[in-house]
Design an enzyme around this catalytic site. Structure first.
Site, PDB file in Angstrom:
ATOM      1  N   HIS A 253      30.542 139.653  80.780  1.00  0.00           N
ATOM      2  CA  HIS A 253      29.137 139.531  80.369  1.00  0.00           C
ATOM      3  C   HIS A 253      28.916 139.643  78.871  1.00  0.00           C
ATOM      4  CE1 HIS A 253      29.458 143.882  80.188  1.00  0.00           C
ATOM      5  NE2 HIS A 253      28.303 143.921  79.553  1.00  0.00           N
TER       6      HIS A 253
HETATM    7  C1  UD1 Z   1      23.370 145.490  79.119  1.00  0.00           C
HETATM    8  C2  UD1 Z   1      23.923 146.516  78.144  1.00  0.00           C
HETATM    9  C3  UD1 Z   1      25.446 146.565  78.240  1.00  0.00           C
HETATM   10  C4  UD1 Z   1      25.915 146.773  79.660  1.00  0.00           C
HETATM   11  C5  UD1 Z   1      25.310 145.678  80.532  1.00  0.00           C
HETATM   12  C6  UD1 Z   1      25.739 145.814  81.987  1.00  0.00           C
HETATM   13  C7  UD1 Z   1      22.613 146.733  76.061  1.00  0.00           C
HETATM   14  C8  UD1 Z   1      22.563 146.411  74.619  1.00  0.00           C
HETATM   15  N1  UD1 Z   1      23.605 146.154  76.763  1.00  0.00           N
HETATM   16  O1  UD1 Z   1      23.784 144.191  78.655  1.00  0.00           O
HETATM   17  O2  UD1 Z   1      25.919 147.641  77.445  1.00  0.00           O
HETATM   18  O3  UD1 Z   1      27.329 146.720  79.727  1.00  0.00           O
HETATM   19  O4  UD1 Z   1      23.878 145.765  80.422  1.00  0.00           O
HETATM   20  O5  UD1 Z   1      25.113 144.897  82.796  1.00  0.00           O
HETATM   21  O6  UD1 Z   1      21.799 147.483  76.528  1.00  0.00           O
HETATM   22  N2  UD1 Z   1      18.838 140.007  83.324  1.00  0.00           N
HETATM   23  C9  UD1 Z   1      18.437 139.619  84.581  1.00  0.00           C
HETATM   24  N3  UD1 Z   1      18.256 140.578  85.522  1.00  0.00           N
HETATM   25  C10 UD1 Z   1      18.443 141.888  85.268  1.00  0.00           C
HETATM   26  C11 UD1 Z   1      18.877 142.261  83.972  1.00  0.00           C
HETATM   27  C12 UD1 Z   1      19.072 141.303  83.023  1.00  0.00           C
HETATM   28  O7  UD1 Z   1      18.246 138.448  84.869  1.00  0.00           O
HETATM   29  O8  UD1 Z   1      18.239 142.725  86.165  1.00  0.00           O
HETATM   30  C13 UD1 Z   1      19.030 138.978  82.291  1.00  0.00           C
HETATM   31  C14 UD1 Z   1      18.131 139.281  81.097  1.00  0.00           C
HETATM   32  O9  UD1 Z   1      16.886 138.712  81.242  1.00  0.00           O
HETATM   33  C15 UD1 Z   1      18.929 138.695  79.955  1.00  0.00           C
HETATM   34  C16 UD1 Z   1      20.374 138.916  80.389  1.00  0.00           C
HETATM   35  O10 UD1 Z   1      20.347 139.096  81.792  1.00  0.00           O
HETATM   36  O11 UD1 Z   1      18.721 137.322  79.847  1.00  0.00           O
HETATM   37  C17 UD1 Z   1      20.999 140.068  79.666  1.00  0.00           C
HETATM   38  O12 UD1 Z   1      20.372 141.312  80.008  1.00  0.00           O
HETATM   39  P1  UD1 Z   1      20.246 142.560  78.988  1.00  0.00           P
HETATM   40  O13 UD1 Z   1      19.749 143.754  79.718  1.00  0.00           O
HETATM   41  O14 UD1 Z   1      19.538 142.121  77.778  1.00  0.00           O
HETATM   42  O15 UD1 Z   1      21.709 142.873  78.491  1.00  0.00           O
HETATM   43  P2  UD1 Z   1      23.098 142.844  79.234  1.00  0.00           P
HETATM   44  O16 UD1 Z   1      23.859 141.691  78.679  1.00  0.00           O
HETATM   45  O17 UD1 Z   1      22.933 142.956  80.720  1.00  0.00           O
END
Ligand code: UD1
Length: 364
Positions: free
Chosen positions: A209
């Site tokens: 990821h």
């Molecule tokens: C976050 C954490 C990372 C952790 C990871 C595990 C930060 C900076 N990063 O990164 O340390 O290892 O989580 O998963 O906090 N999204 C969904 N559904 C969800 C959550 C996210 O669709 O339930 C989408 C968001 O809209 C976004 C992408 O996934 O487009 C990334 O999500 P985000 O929470 O920003 O960061 P992660 O890459 O998940």
């Protein structure tokens, strides 16, 4: 004594669950400790959040700030505004944050500006890679919080280098490993096991990821192609993070060797780690779980904030160039992986140590 606990993103839930159990056990011993669980909503899909609450027996949050999605700045700002209101209405003795996600940093800044003490669980670890938002979150959190609970002696050294006095650093072990031990007898075989005729030690597991691995679709395709080529006849299970799903080439959805699935529940995922031949990942937490389960693990990053998973554990760093993976995969295929051991105090009793220390520090 009132503790506000913060949980925001998937890796936080496994760290908070055993702390709540330890608080309940102190309550049962007659201690007057109350807690309030705040979910920032950073992760909001059922598969990224709700399922973990159910499986790990975490009570429903007292409040959900619903700050999901958005850029780093948007998420940080949204969490700070909502958490400030929460703290004004429900002022605790201390705020407890875990890990290194955006919610960790945003809640720490907010609480400290209201002159509320903050304690950080998993403090002091550093990758040295400032392109990772998590590294910035770690540095900011550790610069201003009051007490530091650490998973390794190296983290203690780092904190001392930053000028933190010894009486604020507490080496206690790893709460994520508490959760692992608490659930080992309770793992679930996922449906895909029978559907794909999986067998112990006869499949690989991938999770990806990090932006450096998944944001460029061409690089992601190259990486998966190499993994499929170098793992011979064995199947490869790939639970897809939402960020990775956006960039995965459709050709991989119909590949008979690659089993692409939605993000998995904790009990199913650990079942798959425990029975796999090896794990290929860019996560930090999974390298710790693989270390305790003694499963070979290759990390697709140039650095790690958890070096003990490499020096003592079953993890090796292969970097982000997909070609670099090849010699590591060959070693696993030939059953030539190194022997490993479990880091000190990763014994399943960390949360009890943390709550005991909080009682010493804050109980009135
Ligand atoms: C976050 C954490 C990372 C952790 C990871 C595990 C930060 C900076 N990063 O990164 O340390 O290892 O989580 O998963 O906090 N999204 C969904 N559904 C969800 C959550 C996210 O669709 O339930 C989408 C968001 O809209 C976004 C992408 O996934 O487009 C990334 O999500 P985000 O929470 O920003 O960061 P992660 O890459 O998940």
């Amino acid at each position: 004594m009132n503790i506000t606990l913060i949980a925001g993103a998937r890796p936080n839930f496994m760290k908070i669950a055993p702390l709540i159990k330890a608080i309940k056990s102190a309550q049962a011993d007659g201690k007057n400790i109350l807690y309030r669980l705040v979910h920032t909503g950073q992760h909001y899909d059922k598969k990224m959040s709700g399922d973990f609450f159910e499986q790990l027996g975490i009570p429903a949050p007292d409040v959900n700030l619903k700050c999901g999605s958005g850029s780093q700045a948007e998420q940080t700002a949204a969490i700070m505004i909502k958490f400030e209101n929460e703290l004004l209405e429900n002022r605790p003795t201390v705020v407890l944050v875990v890990g290194d996600v955006t919610s960790t940093m945003a809640c720490t800044i907010t609480a400290k500006k209201l002159c509320i003490d903050v304690v950080h669980v998993e403090a002091g670890i550093r990758s040295g890679d400032m392109s990772m938002p998590e590294e910035i979150n770690r540095i900011v959190t550790d610069a201003i919080c009051d007490h530091f609970f650490t998973t390794s002696k190296l983290a203690n050294i780092q904190l001392r280098k930053n000028g933190i006095e010894d009486n604020r650093i507490h080496f206690v072990g790893n709460t994520m490993i508490d959760t692992l031990y608490q659930n080992l007898d309770n793992l679930h075989k996922p449906g895909l096991w029978e559907e794909n005729n999986l067998e112990k030690n006869k499949y690989y597991l991938i999770t990806l990821h990090r932006p450096s691995n998944v944001d460029d679709p061409k690089n992601l395709s190259k990486l998966i192609d190499i993994i499929l080529r170098e793992t011979g006849d064995l199947p490869v299970v790939f639970p897809l993070h939402p960020r990775t799903k956006k960039n995965l080439d459709e050709k991989f959805l119909n590949n008979s060797k690659l089993i692409v699935v939605d993000p998995m529940g904790y009990l199913e995922f650990i079942f798959l780690v425990k029975n796999s031949k090896a794990v290929i990942t860019d996560s930090g937490g999974i390298t710790e779980e693989a270390t305790v389960l003694k499963i070979p693990c290759i990390t697709l990053r140039n650095s790690t904030e958890r070096p003990e998973t490499v020096t003592l554990g079953s993890n090796e760093l292969a970097g982000t160039n997909p070609e670099n993976l090849i010699p590591y995969l060959k070693k696993i295929k030939n059953n030539e992986w190194k022997k490993s051991s479990i880091p000190p105090l990763w014994d399943g009793k960390t949360s009890i140590r943390i709550i005991k220390k909080l009682i010493e520090l804050y109980y009135d």
